[in-house]
Scaffold this active site. Structure first.
Site, PDB file in Angstrom:
ATOM      1  N   SER A 110       0.798  -1.233  -0.119  1.00  0.00           N
ATOM      2  CA  SER A 110       0.194  -0.424  -0.185  1.00  0.00           C
ATOM      3  C   SER A 110       1.028   0.578   0.138  1.00  0.00           C
ATOM      4  O   SER A 110       2.173   1.202   0.132  1.00  0.00           O
ATOM      5  CB  SER A 110      -1.068   0.134   1.513  1.00  0.00           C
ATOM      6  OG  SER A 110      -1.537   1.049   1.336  1.00  0.00           O
ATOM      7  N   LYS A 148      -4.708  -6.884   3.864  1.00  0.00           N
ATOM      8  CA  LYS A 148      -4.240  -5.464   2.361  1.00  0.00           C
ATOM      9  C   LYS A 148      -6.176  -5.233   2.071  1.00  0.00           C
ATOM     10  O   LYS A 148      -5.995  -4.512   1.870  1.00  0.00           O
ATOM     11  CB  LYS A 148      -3.227  -5.952   0.976  1.00  0.00           C
ATOM     12  CG  LYS A 148      -3.335  -4.656  -0.145  1.00  0.00           C
ATOM     13  CD  LYS A 148      -2.524  -3.618   0.059  1.00  0.00           C
ATOM     14  CE  LYS A 148      -3.100  -2.044  -0.624  1.00  0.00           C
ATOM     15  NZ  LYS A 148      -3.120  -2.505  -1.573  1.00  0.00           N
ATOM     16  N   HIS A 158      -7.470  -3.757   4.873  1.00  0.00           N
ATOM     17  CA  HIS A 158      -6.517  -2.226   5.091  1.00  0.00           C
ATOM     18  C   HIS A 158      -7.588  -1.192   4.278  1.00  0.00           C
ATOM     19  O   HIS A 158      -8.009   0.013   4.185  1.00  0.00           O
ATOM     20  CB  HIS A 158      -5.547  -2.251   4.222  1.00  0.00           C
ATOM     21  CG  HIS A 158      -4.543  -1.218   3.847  1.00  0.00           C
ATOM     22  ND1 HIS A 158      -4.460  -0.819   2.837  1.00  0.00           N
ATOM     23  CD2 HIS A 158      -4.024   0.214   4.311  1.00  0.00           C
ATOM     24  CE1 HIS A 158      -4.174   0.665   2.715  1.00  0.00           C
ATOM     25  NE2 HIS A 158      -3.976   0.905   4.054  1.00  0.00           N
ATOM     26  N   ASN A 159      -7.808  -1.982   2.438  1.00  0.00           N
ATOM     27  CA  ASN A 159      -8.073  -0.761   1.451  1.00  0.00           C
ATOM     28  C   ASN A 159      -9.791  -0.932   1.881  1.00  0.00           C
ATOM     29  O   ASN A 159     -10.532   0.781   1.727  1.00  0.00           O
ATOM     30  CB  ASN A 159      -8.436  -1.599   0.120  1.00  0.00           C
ATOM     31  CG  ASN A 159      -7.007  -1.562  -0.757  1.00  0.00           C
ATOM     32  OD1 ASN A 159      -6.193  -1.332  -0.034  1.00  0.00           O
ATOM     33  ND2 ASN A 159      -7.119  -1.590  -1.519  1.00  0.00           N
ATOM     34  N   GLU A 217      -9.727   2.024   4.374  1.00  0.00           N
ATOM     35  CA  GLU A 217      -9.452   2.963   3.651  1.00  0.00           C
ATOM     36  C   GLU A 217     -11.309   4.111   2.693  1.00  0.00           C
ATOM     37  O   GLU A 217     -11.231   5.148   2.853  1.00  0.00           O
ATOM     38  CB  GLU A 217      -8.835   3.148   2.301  1.00  0.00           C
ATOM     39  CG  GLU A 217      -8.357   4.239   1.315  1.00  0.00           C
ATOM     40  CD  GLU A 217      -7.196   3.349  -0.048  1.00  0.00           C
ATOM     41  OE1 GLU A 217      -6.313   2.831   1.095  1.00  0.00           O
ATOM     42  OE2 GLU A 217      -7.153   3.754  -0.660  1.00  0.00           O
TER      43      GLU A 217
HETATM   44  P1  NBP Z   1      -1.317  -2.499 -14.179  1.00  0.00           P
HETATM   45  O1  NBP Z   1      -2.128  -3.042 -13.018  1.00  0.00           O
HETATM   46  O2  NBP Z   1      -1.161  -1.312 -15.143  1.00  0.00           O
HETATM   47  O3  NBP Z   1      -0.394  -3.850 -14.882  1.00  0.00           O
HETATM   48  C1  NBP Z   1       0.437  -2.815 -15.863  1.00  0.00           C
HETATM   49  C2  NBP Z   1       1.772  -4.349 -16.478  1.00  0.00           C
HETATM   50  O4  NBP Z   1       0.865  -5.832 -15.925  1.00  0.00           O
HETATM   51  C3  NBP Z   1       2.863  -4.223 -17.076  1.00  0.00           C
HETATM   52  O5  NBP Z   1       4.232  -4.229 -17.091  1.00  0.00           O
HETATM   53  C4  NBP Z   1       1.920  -4.881 -17.989  1.00  0.00           C
HETATM   54  O6  NBP Z   1       3.150  -5.578 -19.086  1.00  0.00           O
HETATM   55  C5  NBP Z   1       1.868  -5.873 -17.565  1.00  0.00           C
HETATM   56  N1  NBP Z   1       0.983  -6.939 -17.831  1.00  0.00           N
HETATM   57  C6  NBP Z   1      -0.686  -7.724 -18.348  1.00  0.00           C
HETATM   58 BR1  NBP Z   1      -1.329  -5.871 -18.134  1.00  0.00          BR
HETATM   59  N2  NBP Z   1      -0.586  -8.543 -18.437  1.00  0.00           N
HETATM   60  C7  NBP Z   1       0.680  -9.516 -18.372  1.00  0.00           C
HETATM   61  C8  NBP Z   1       0.513 -10.838 -18.604  1.00  0.00           C
HETATM   62  N3  NBP Z   1      -0.066 -11.455 -19.625  1.00  0.00           N
HETATM   63  N4  NBP Z   1       1.780 -11.756 -18.560  1.00  0.00           N
HETATM   64  C9  NBP Z   1       2.606 -10.338 -18.570  1.00  0.00           C
HETATM   65  N5  NBP Z   1       2.499  -9.411 -18.075  1.00  0.00           N
HETATM   66  C10 NBP Z   1       2.160  -8.453 -18.376  1.00  0.00           C
HETATM   67  O7  NBP Z   1       0.330  -1.852 -13.416  1.00  0.00           O
HETATM   68  P2  NBP Z   1       0.466  -0.690 -11.866  1.00  0.00           P
HETATM   69  O8  NBP Z   1      -0.598   0.092 -11.674  1.00  0.00           O
HETATM   70  O9  NBP Z   1       2.005  -0.474 -12.110  1.00  0.00           O
HETATM   71  O10 NBP Z   1       0.055  -1.597 -10.776  1.00  0.00           O
HETATM   72  C11 NBP Z   1       0.301  -2.940 -10.922  1.00  0.00           C
HETATM   73  C12 NBP Z   1       0.358  -3.585  -9.407  1.00  0.00           C
HETATM   74  O11 NBP Z   1       0.639  -3.462  -7.946  1.00  0.00           O
HETATM   75  C13 NBP Z   1      -1.345  -4.211  -9.846  1.00  0.00           C
HETATM   76  O12 NBP Z   1      -1.666  -5.479  -9.478  1.00  0.00           O
HETATM   77  C14 NBP Z   1      -2.366  -3.610  -8.953  1.00  0.00           C
HETATM   78  O13 NBP Z   1      -3.645  -3.503  -8.438  1.00  0.00           O
HETATM   79  C15 NBP Z   1      -1.519  -3.181  -7.996  1.00  0.00           C
HETATM   80  N6  NBP Z   1      -0.406  -2.581  -6.768  1.00  0.00           N
HETATM   81  C16 NBP Z   1      -1.094  -0.745  -7.521  1.00  0.00           C
HETATM   82  C17 NBP Z   1      -0.971   0.435  -6.763  1.00  0.00           C
HETATM   83  C18 NBP Z   1      -1.270   1.869  -7.434  1.00  0.00           C
HETATM   84  O14 NBP Z   1      -1.787   2.604  -6.975  1.00  0.00           O
HETATM   85  N7  NBP Z   1      -1.177   1.922  -9.134  1.00  0.00           N
HETATM   86  C19 NBP Z   1      -0.981   0.319  -5.090  1.00  0.00           C
HETATM   87  C20 NBP Z   1      -0.772  -0.673  -5.085  1.00  0.00           C
HETATM   88  C21 NBP Z   1      -0.924  -2.428  -5.552  1.00  0.00           C
HETATM   89  P3  NBP Z   1       3.776  -4.933 -20.390  1.00  0.00           P
HETATM   90  O15 NBP Z   1       3.958  -3.018 -20.176  1.00  0.00           O
HETATM   91  O16 NBP Z   1       4.015  -5.600 -21.458  1.00  0.00           O
HETATM   92  O17 NBP Z   1       1.519  -4.236 -21.149  1.00  0.00           O
END
Ligand code: NBP
Length: 475
Positions: free
Chosen positions: A128, A182, A185-186, A189
């Site tokens: 988080s 987690k 937690h959300n 939130e």
């Molecule tokens: P995203 O959730 O937008 O995912 C994008 C990534 O996933 C890219 O690297 C993409 O690769 C890869 N990907 C996908 Br889409 N499909 C794939 C597949 N079939 N095989 C391999 N790679 C694949 O990214 P994020 O916002 O950085 O979040 C990452 C994780 O962290 C998520 O689970 C999210 O829920 C969690 N999270 C996010 C936050 C936040 O504030 N954003 C906070 C806490 C947790 P590519 O570049 O080749 O398309």
């Protein structure tokens, strides 16, 4: 092989976490499905630390020291399963796969089992703090085999937030427990944000305060026992003026709250576990109601009935709202911790509520002064029947309760919706009640369905023969 950790999935979260590891002196192997993101990271931030650029999974795995540790930061769901399987095929017994995405805890339970059957360690880590937290120190909730945490823990703890020298990362428990915690937690939130929204709405509609004055109220509250990240950024958002119109930004934003699903998961899980997590429930439903724009438009002209007048003592009412917010927040946390206790029991996780509060003190969105009091409450009594019964919170809520009632009454009389304030107060009143109307519910269930009931004055299970002379028999 020289990298201590590998990160695959280099969108915003993954690249910031990879940079965080590198900034802490760890060598990080980088991998992404498409090489563009890997190269972008190295181009922009390659000088921040020691990165190893890899293109294929084989190269990626070969770059890691043993036991190999890979953190997956890809989209939750099918993408995560695909990546896990690809990694598992290339890894060896004893290696560690960490899923740092927002995975549903039941998926994590399943994946942990699949991986342990293959001799691999699988850790589901809730992370988080959003993108800034990922870079500067998130709160990390890793669940999985304890042995895996021995080598992984110090790495994760080094990049987590720290409060008073204590890392905001600890081993939560087995398999899905990290993602479960987690999730709750959300949910908390969501409840926190709903309560803040209701307080803002009252300041605006009941007291007719201008938005900049409301920002000041929140700023002041941030030096009280409400001190928290969400209160702090509420003042920031309310202080923002829209360049185009010159109006407060909050007045040009469409009032339909979105959701990505973790709040909904929390409520679904609460329903399954039979825990009355009403604060989070009200928050999730309030977002849904706000988003029903067509329905709201159609209902816009509904008669309000005769409305009560505004409070006359503005300062007193501002303070009442502050107290109502605090008391309702205690209820939301009490319910969240009850859900954690219920999950722990259901899945045999043996979770320690005090450690959750400890690691939420920094890095995450719900970080707050308040959490120190929760840590103390569980330090004093690890088996608290409810957070509301910890001496500190009991005292605080008992002092707030008059204000809380005034706020709910005034809001109701003025036609201002306060679902979370009102429902939290009802929860409090129900919890402390001598008798509940559930006795009548049992009577009705017995009448139409012979569902039986227990008596307050003797042991056993009873049924009244409602259509046969209404005599009572032992069931
Ligand atoms: P995203 O959730 O937008 O995912 C994008 C990534 O996933 C890219 O690297 C993409 O690769 C890869 N990907 C996908 Br889409 N499909 C794939 C597949 N079939 N095989 C391999 N790679 C694949 O990214 P994020 O916002 O950085 O979040 C990452 C994780 O962290 C998520 O689970 C999210 O829920 C969690 N999270 C996010 C936050 C936040 O504030 N954003 C906070 C806490 C947790 P590519 O570049 O080749 O398309």
């Amino acid at each position: 092989a020289r990298a201590q950790i590998g990160v695959t999935g280099l969108a915003v979260m993954g690249s910031n976490i990879a940079r965080n590891f590198a900034r802490h002196g760890h060598t990080v192997a980088l991998h992404n499905r498409s090489i563009a993101k890997t190269d972008a990271l190295i181009d922009k931030h390659g000088s921040e630390g020691d990165f190893v650029r890899t293109e294929t999974i084989e190269e990626f795995i070969a770059a890691l020291e043993k036991p190999r540790r890979v953190l997956i930061m890809v989209k939750a769901g099918d993408a995560t399963d695909a990546v896990i399987n690809e990694l598992a095929d290339a890894m060896e017994e004893g290696d560690v796969i960490i899923d740092g995405g927002n995975s549903l805890y039941t998926d994590t339970i399943r994946r942990e089992k699949e991986m342990s059957d293959r001799g691999l360690n699988f850790v589901g880590a809730g992370i988080s703090g959003g993108e800034v937290g990922a870079l500067e120190g998130p709160s990390i909730m890793p669940g999985g085999p304890k042995e895996a945490y021995e080598s992984l823990g110090p790495l994760l703890e080094s990049i987590s937030a720290h409060v008073d020298g204590t890392p905001c990362c600890t081993h939560i428990g087995p398999d899905g427990s990290g993602h479960f915690v987690k999730m709750v937690h959300n949910g908390i939130e969501y409840a926190d944000m709903q309560l803040i929204g209701e307080a803002y709405d009252l300041l605006r509609k009941a007291l007719d305060l201008p938005v900049d004055k409301i920002a000041d109220v929140f700023r002041n509250w941030n030096s009280s026992d409400l001190e928290s990240y969400l209160i702090e950024i509420t003042a920031e958002v309310l202080s923002q003026t829209d360049d185009e119109t010159g109006k407060p930004l909050v007045d040009v934003i469409v009032d339909a709250a979105g959701q990505k699903g973790t709040g909904r998961w929390t409520v679904k899980s609460a329903l399954d576990l039979g825990v009355p997590t009403t604060g989070i429930g009200e928050a999730v439903f309030s977002r849904a109601l706000s988003s029903a724009l067509d329905q709201r438009k159609a209902a816009n002209g509904l008669e309000s009935g005769e409305l009560g007048s505004a409070p006359t003592d503005t300062d007193q009412f501002i303070d009442d709202i502050r107290s109502a917010l605090y008391a309702s927040k205690v209820v939301a946390y009490a319910q969240g911790f009850d859900q954690i206790a219920a999950g722990s029991k259901e899945y045999d996780w043996n979770l320690h509520p005090g450690s959750m509060a400890t690691i939420w003190r920094g890095g995450c969105i719900i970080r707050a002064q308040f959490l120190n009091r929760i840590v103390e409450a569980y330090d004093e009594n690890a088996d608290l029947p409810s957070l509301l019964l910890a001496p500190y919170f009991r005292d605080a809520v008992e002092k707030a309760v008059d204000s809380w009632r005034r706020v709910v009454v005034t809001a109701t009389q003025m036609g201002i919706p306060v679902p979370a304030f009102a429902s939290s107060l009802s929860y409090y009143d129900a919890l402390r009640a001598d008798r509940l109307p559930a006795a009548l519910t049992q009577g009705l269930r017995d009448y139409f369905g012979a569902h039986t009931y227990q008596r307050i004055d003797k042991e056993g299970t009873f049924h009244t023969l409602w259509s046969e002379g209404r005599t009572e028999v032992e069931a």
